[in-house]
Design a protein around this motif. Structure first.
Motif, short mmCIF file in Angstrom:
data_model
loop_
_atom_site.label_atom_id
_atom_site.label_comp_id
_atom_site.label_asym_id
_atom_site.label_seq_id
_atom_site.Cartn_x
_atom_site.Cartn_y
_atom_site.Cartn_z
N LEU A 126 -7.65 -3.23 -14.71
CA LEU A 126 -6.67 -3.82 -13.79
C LEU A 126 -6.32 -2.86 -12.66
O LEU A 126 -6.21 -3.27 -11.49
CB LEU A 126 -5.40 -4.20 -14.56
N LEU A 127 -6.15 -1.59 -12.98
CA LEU A 127 -5.83 -0.60 -11.94
C LEU A 127 -6.97 -0.47 -10.94
O LEU A 127 -6.73 -0.44 -9.72
CB LEU A 127 -5.53 0.75 -12.59
N ILE A 128 -8.20 -0.40 -11.43
CA ILE A 128 -9.35 -0.27 -10.54
C ILE A 128 -9.43 -1.47 -9.61
O ILE A 128 -9.62 -1.32 -8.39
CB ILE A 128 -10.65 -0.13 -11.35
N SER A 129 -9.28 -2.66 -10.15
CA SER A 129 -9.38 -3.87 -9.34
C SER A 129 -8.32 -3.92 -8.25
O SER A 129 -8.61 -4.22 -7.09
CB SER A 129 -9.29 -5.12 -10.23
N ASN A 130 -7.08 -3.65 -8.63
CA ASN A 130 -5.99 -3.76 -7.66
C ASN A 130 -6.04 -2.66 -6.60
O ASN A 130 -5.80 -2.92 -5.41
CB ASN A 130 -4.65 -3.76 -8.39
N VAL A 131 -6.37 -1.44 -7.01
CA VAL A 131 -6.48 -0.35 -6.04
C VAL A 131 -7.64 -0.59 -5.09
O VAL A 131 -7.52 -0.39 -3.87
CB VAL A 131 -6.63 1.00 -6.77
N CYS A 132 -8.77 -1.04 -5.62
CA CYS A 132 -9.94 -1.32 -4.77
C CYS A 132 -9.63 -2.45 -3.78
O CYS A 132 -10.11 -2.42 -2.64
CB CYS A 132 -11.15 -1.69 -5.63
N ALA A 133 -8.85 -3.43 -4.20
CA ALA A 133 -8.46 -4.51 -3.29
C ALA A 133 -7.65 -3.96 -2.12
O ALA A 133 -7.82 -4.38 -0.96
CB ALA A 133 -7.66 -5.57 -4.03
#
Length: 211
Positions: free
Chosen positions: A101-108
């Motif tokens: 979840l952290l990777i997805s949101n930060v990458c967004a």
């Protein structure tokens, strides 16, 4: 080079992306509670980590690829996203769901920044901000919030295109390679990279046979 004020704008764009994600979660929670007043955030957390291919990426992050048995079929999923989840998951004491979840949101958030940079190059700041807002309002942006590869792939794609426009070919090669390690479609970035390189060579006055 970007000035300090540009960095501040980009930070604001990053924060705006995260805030929009939070707003979507709250709206989804409100909509669910219309049907079931007992629904809470844990339910949405479960949905974002168990729907679609999320369990497959979580399995790979925890157990990596297998050569035998039913899980051997997970070889079809490319390794970059689960590898990042594995590394961050170790830091988070084995919480691979939170890592995804952290990777997805930060990458967004960083994808929004690179979209802003790209549009700014041709159409100016106002159109760039409009583009980011439309990008965030697109319904399928919900896939950038869960354990999916969409955010990471969007970031790598936009970053590669930006480096192509900057004519930084080593960066293009590295980012394009990572995009291809994320999803098969990343290989398509070779087309704009080659096109832009040929265009640069032509503008430099070199003869066709020279390159």
């Amino acid at each position: 080079e970007y000035m300090v004020k540009d960095r501040k704008k980009e930070f604001a764009i990053f924060v705006m992306t995260i805030m929009v994600h939070i707003l979507y979660v709250l709206l989804a929670l409100a909509a669910y509670r219309v049907l079931n007043p007992t629904v809470g955030l844990p339910y949405l957390y479960e949905r974002f980590t168990t729907a679609g291919d999320s369990p497959h990426y979580l399995y790979l992050a925890e157990n990596w690829y297998q050569s035998e048995g039913e899980q051997a079929r997970l070889i079809v999923f490319y390794p970059l996203y689960p590898l990042l989840m594995k590394v961050l998951g170790i830091v988070l004491l084995g919480n691979y769901e939170l890592a995804g979840l952290l990777i997805s949101n930060v990458c967004a958030g960083f994808a929004s920044i690179y979209l802003y940079r790209l549009v700014c190059m041709d159409y100016g700041e106002e159109k760039a901000l409009e583009s980011v807002l439309l990008f965030l309002m697109y319904p399928f942006m919900m896939f950038t919030m869960g354990v999916y590869t969409e955010s990471l792939f969007l970031l790598l794609t936009l970053a590669t295109l930006y480096q192509i426009r900057q004519e930084k070919w080593v960066n293009v090669g590295i980012l394009g390679f990572l995009a291809a390690l994320c999803r098969t479609q990343g290989m398509l970035l070779l087309a704009p990279a080659v096109y832009e390189w040929l265009h640069v060579q032509a503008e430099s006055g070199k003869k066709w046979k020279g390159y």
